[in-house]
Design a protein around this motif. Structure first.
Motif, mmCIF file in Angstrom:
data_model
loop_
_atom_site.group_PDB
_atom_site.id
_atom_site.type_symbol
_atom_site.label_atom_id
_atom_site.label_comp_id
_atom_site.label_asym_id
_atom_site.label_seq_id
_atom_site.Cartn_x
_atom_site.Cartn_y
_atom_site.Cartn_z
ATOM 1 N N SER A 26 23.245 29.836 107.406
ATOM 2 C CA SER A 26 23.948 31.053 106.825
ATOM 3 C C SER A 26 25.072 31.611 107.452
ATOM 4 C CB SER A 26 23.091 32.255 107.185
ATOM 5 O OG SER A 26 22.533 32.181 108.483
ATOM 6 N N ALA A 27 25.491 30.951 108.801
ATOM 7 C CA ALA A 27 26.582 31.584 109.516
ATOM 8 C C ALA A 27 28.014 30.962 108.683
ATOM 9 C CB ALA A 27 26.654 30.658 110.869
ATOM 10 N N PHE A 28 27.900 30.214 107.697
ATOM 11 C CA PHE A 28 29.050 29.862 106.939
ATOM 12 C C PHE A 28 29.496 30.547 105.654
ATOM 13 C CE2 PHE A 28 29.793 25.843 109.227
ATOM 14 C CZ PHE A 28 28.403 25.612 109.608
ATOM 15 N N PHE A 29 28.347 31.579 105.627
ATOM 16 C CA PHE A 29 28.747 32.401 104.355
ATOM 17 C C PHE A 29 29.119 33.753 104.735
ATOM 18 C CE2 PHE A 29 27.510 29.483 100.989
ATOM 19 C CZ PHE A 29 26.277 28.601 101.924
ATOM 20 N N THR A 30 30.088 34.352 104.102
ATOM 21 C CA THR A 30 30.429 35.650 104.326
ATOM 22 C C THR A 30 30.358 36.469 102.954
ATOM 23 O OG1 THR A 30 32.617 34.777 104.187
ATOM 24 C CG2 THR A 30 31.959 35.584 106.489
ATOM 25 N N ALA A 31 29.733 37.693 103.330
ATOM 26 C CA ALA A 31 29.352 38.577 102.002
ATOM 27 C C ALA A 31 30.732 38.906 101.359
ATOM 28 C CB ALA A 31 28.538 39.827 102.495
ATOM 29 N N ASP A 32 32.044 39.251 102.150
ATOM 30 C CA ASP A 32 33.057 39.661 101.537
ATOM 31 C C ASP A 32 33.650 38.660 100.511
ATOM 32 O OD1 ASP A 32 35.015 39.675 104.462
ATOM 33 O OD2 ASP A 32 34.013 37.960 103.307
ATOM 34 N N GLU A 33 33.399 37.429 100.560
ATOM 35 C CA GLU A 33 33.939 36.415 99.548
ATOM 36 C C GLU A 33 33.440 36.653 98.347
ATOM 37 O OE1 GLU A 33 34.012 32.908 101.686
ATOM 38 O OE2 GLU A 33 35.831 32.895 102.284
ATOM 39 N N GLY A 34 32.143 37.340 98.220
ATOM 40 C CA GLY A 34 31.369 37.469 97.223
ATOM 41 C C GLY A 34 30.891 36.011 96.574
ATOM 42 N N LYS A 35 30.419 35.988 95.162
ATOM 43 C CA LYS A 35 29.932 34.959 94.606
ATOM 44 C C LYS A 35 30.609 33.646 94.870
ATOM 45 C CE LYS A 35 26.418 36.903 91.448
ATOM 46 N NZ LYS A 35 26.283 37.373 90.018
ATOM 47 N N ALA A 36 31.696 33.790 94.461
ATOM 48 C CA ALA A 36 32.791 32.762 94.346
ATOM 49 C C ALA A 36 32.893 31.975 95.730
ATOM 50 C CB ALA A 36 34.235 33.184 93.967
ATOM 51 N N GLY A 37 33.063 32.823 96.845
ATOM 52 C CA GLY A 37 32.890 32.372 98.144
ATOM 53 C C GLY A 37 32.046 31.530 98.216
ATOM 54 N N VAL A 38 30.605 31.928 98.220
ATOM 55 C CA VAL A 38 29.440 31.522 98.525
ATOM 56 C C VAL A 38 29.358 29.920 97.755
ATOM 57 C CG1 VAL A 38 26.704 31.357 98.110
ATOM 58 C CG2 VAL A 38 28.196 33.554 98.457
ATOM 59 N N VAL A 39 29.782 29.911 96.200
ATOM 60 C CA VAL A 39 29.917 28.807 95.604
ATOM 61 C C VAL A 39 30.998 27.723 96.454
ATOM 62 C CG1 VAL A 39 30.353 27.666 93.353
ATOM 63 C CG2 VAL A 39 29.197 29.861 93.429
ATOM 64 N N VAL A 40 31.847 28.210 96.679
ATOM 65 C CA VAL A 40 33.030 27.235 97.265
ATOM 66 C C VAL A 40 32.493 26.658 98.374
ATOM 67 C CG1 VAL A 40 35.314 27.167 98.347
ATOM 68 C CG2 VAL A 40 34.769 28.177 96.309
ATOM 69 N N THR A 41 31.848 27.574 99.315
ATOM 70 C CA THR A 41 31.207 27.004 100.574
ATOM 71 C C THR A 41 30.186 26.158 100.187
ATOM 72 O OG1 THR A 41 31.912 29.343 101.534
ATOM 73 C CG2 THR A 41 30.215 27.694 102.690
ATOM 74 N N PHE A 42 29.157 26.464 99.398
ATOM 75 C CA PHE A 42 28.157 25.575 99.251
ATOM 76 C C PHE A 42 28.432 24.245 98.670
ATOM 77 C CE2 PHE A 42 23.853 24.590 98.714
ATOM 78 C CZ PHE A 42 23.711 23.800 97.342
ATOM 79 N N LEU A 43 29.787 24.146 97.925
ATOM 80 C CA LEU A 43 30.272 22.878 97.309
ATOM 81 C C LEU A 43 30.659 22.037 98.410
ATOM 82 C CD1 LEU A 43 31.987 23.860 93.780
ATOM 83 C CD2 LEU A 43 29.698 22.617 94.053
ATOM 84 N N ALA A 44 31.528 22.606 99.384
ATOM 85 C CA ALA A 44 32.230 22.357 100.310
ATOM 86 C C ALA A 44 31.089 21.528 101.291
ATOM 87 C CB ALA A 44 32.871 23.016 101.074
ATOM 88 N N ILE A 45 30.182 22.037 101.457
ATOM 89 C CA ILE A 45 29.123 21.630 102.378
ATOM 90 C C ILE A 45 28.584 20.373 101.895
ATOM 91 C CG2 ILE A 45 26.629 22.082 103.482
ATOM 92 C CD1 ILE A 45 27.752 24.927 103.937
#
Lengths: 269, 208, 208
Positions: A223-242
């Motif tokens: 969870s430390a890799f996700f930040t709320a202010d990036e929104g859904k798109a940020g979550v998706v990008v982080t997830f894909l990157a991992i």
């Protein structure tokens, strides 16, 4: 019923008893049946109506005249024979015996003046016998008409080898096309609504950032890799990157038990 | 031994070959249907030759194959007869319908442009199926790197949907009405629910 | 639309009926092999009539059964053709034939009604066998207590007996007379003696 008791009383050992049963058979020459055939014959009756018809025809009576007394007596003789050889005697035979007995007793009653033909106690039985006779004849007729497997055979003609089944293409309605277009357009709209402008979050970039963040010797919470202010798109990008990094064996994921927190560290080596 | 007339013999041999489960050899015929009829092999051969002649102008032919005689359809009729065993192909996927609709409404369009709108890749299978059905064709190439093919619908497509031209395609407003949810109940748009309940197709790949 | 000569049409229809897996109806022919050939139903009927004539003197006949046209061997050749198979044709018990006759002549009919006429109960086995052969089916339920199933015969039944309709069943007049209540007493009735001679043979399948 006294008659029946008599028959049973004078019964002799099987199978001779059926053939020399003079005491019970008025016309032995008519009723002579080879002993080995008796069971087959008795089993061949399709029920009480069939047996009655047989008795009537055998004596060359007309159904309409139905001599109840005589027929009843013969009927009971057969029923007793059936019992003797322990054929499973269906209730229908006994029911018919009761019907015959009833008709017989009514026939014995003095006729009243006003009684017409329709009040003949035999009428219903005569009707049933005639009806059954028609069905019986129809069954024989049906059995005799040409039929497949026995009289008629169907040709089997081959098609030449190049004859392949034709594939039918699925039909498409104009409405389907319109709705498909609509669905595609709706998706475009939905995408535009959540569009993050401009496309700043690249997966590659995020991969580098994550590699910076994780350590080789200790786990970092997923969870430390996700930040709320990036929104859904940020979550998706982080997830894909991992996922990409795990695929490239750069990261190691550990989960102690299902649904528990996932921890990440740099892969060994 | 019973005798049989030439006419009866021909009928019997003919019927026997027709109804036999496999090609009928001369031996088989002599030992089964002709058994007890004192028919010589020579006479049987004559009958077979006559039958072959009889059927020459017909839709089916009496042919001799390795294991015996059999009737089979005339070669030239194959393509027509094939229509008797029609296999119903499965209905088109949502991906296929969307691709077709985008080509119809946005032609000429490249595969990449379709993918941009749909958000998923368009499989080669879809493009191939639509081309094979004669509904779409390549009408040129877009002058961008890679020079991708530009797709458009064909006359066959218009004919299928009984349209005299693209202008007759239901107007784009229809979509907007649908978008706003103003579609009235008596609009004749109905689709089997299954079309849209469909799970993602194997031929669709998410684009990352 | 493509045109087809009378000669070609006859060959095509002939071959199609021969190779079809089941009797071919006019609709089936028009929708499959004749599709796109602009053949009218009238023209098809003419061709079928011609083919029936062509085959009249042959060992195989073109007949119309309930579900369509089919070729079948001439009845009279049956005893000879049967020799081609080791196994004998199935025989049916009287109980089964009587039940089937009643369903055929009195349809739709309930099991109870069949039992009333026959004077004995109808085994479930018979109903099951007849259903499995595809000869009878439930066509509804009688609106009386218990809502018993109403049975009727199927096209498969008619096809099996090479009949094009129920009207072709034999001795239907006897049933009609019965309904009117004046059956003549000199109607020829088979005596049961013949029945008793029918002892099942070892190699026969007796179907009850």
């Amino acid at each position: 019923m006294a008659e029946r008791a008599d028959i049973i009383a004078i019964q002799q050992p099987l199978p001779l008893a059926f053939i020399n049963g003079e005491a019970v058979m008025e016309k032995p020459e008519d009723l002579y049946i080879p002993p080995e055939a008796l069971e087959v014959i008795l089993e061949a009756f399709e029920g009480p109506l069939d047996l009655l018809l047989y008795l009537i025809r055998k004596q060359k009576f007309e159904i309409v005249d139905l001599p109840v007394a005589q027929i009843t007596r013969q009927y009971m003789e057969y029923v007793d024979l059936m019992k003797d050889i322990k054929l499973e005697l269906a209730g229908e035979y006994l029911l018919m015996a009761a019907i015959l007995a009833e008709i017989k007793s009514r026939m014995l009653l003095p006729k009243r003046e006003e009684e017409n033909e329709e009040d003949d106690p035999r009428a219903e039985l005569i009707r049933r016998l005639r009806e059954y006779e028609v069905v019986k004849a129809a069954a024989l007729d049906l059995d005799s008409i040409p039929r497949e497997e026995r009289d008629i055979f169907l040709p089997k003609v081959q098609v030449t080898e190049d004859c392949q089944p034709q594939r039918m293409l699925p039909p498409v309605a104009m409405q389907e096309l319109v709705l498909a277009m609509q669905a595609a357009m709706q998706r475009v709209k939905a995408f535009e609504h959540h569009h993050i402008t401009p496309e700043t979050l690249s997966t590659r970039e995020r991969m580098s950032a994550i590699l910076d963040q994780v350590k080789a010797d200790e786990f970092t919470s997923f969870s430390a890799f996700f930040t709320a202010d990036e929104g859904k798109a940020g979550v998706v990008v982080t997830f894909l990157a991992i996922l990409e990094l795990v695929k490239e064996s750069l990261l190691e994921l550990v989960q102690a038990e299902p649904f528990s927190d996932i921890h990440i560290k740099l892969a060994d080596g | 031994m019973a005798k049989i007339s030439d006419e009866q013999l021909k009928q019997l041999v003919e019927a026997a070959i027709f109804v036999a489960d496999k090609p009928a050899s001369e031996e088989f015929l002599l030992e089964t249907v002709l058994e007890g009829l004192s028919v010589s092999r020579k006479r049987l051969k004559e009958v077979l030759a006559l039958l072959q002649l009889d059927y020459q102008p017909r839709g089916i032919q009496l042919v001799k194959v390795a294991s015996g005689y059999r009737f089979q359809s005339q070669d030239s009729l194959g393509p027509w007869l094939a229509k008797m065993w029609q296999e119903q192909a499965p209905r088109y996927s949502r991906a296929m319908l969307e691709t077709l609709s985008l080509i119809a409404y946005r032609q000429p369009i490249t595969r990449g442009e379709i993918e941009d709108v749909r958000g998923v890749s368009v499989s080669s299978h879809i493009i191939k199926s639509l081309s094979e059905r004669g509904w779409i064709k390549v009408v040129g190439h877009k002058e961008v790197p890679g020079r991708p093919s530009l797709y458009a619908t064909t006359k066959t497509f218009l004919d299928y949907f009984s349209l005299s031209g693209l202008a007759e395609l239901p107007s784009i407003e229809a979509f907007e009405k649908l978008d706003e949810g103003h579609i009235s109940d008596n609009d004749s748009i109905e689709l089997p629910q299954t079309e849209f309940d469909m799970q993602p197709q194997a031929d669709e790949k998410q684009i990352h």
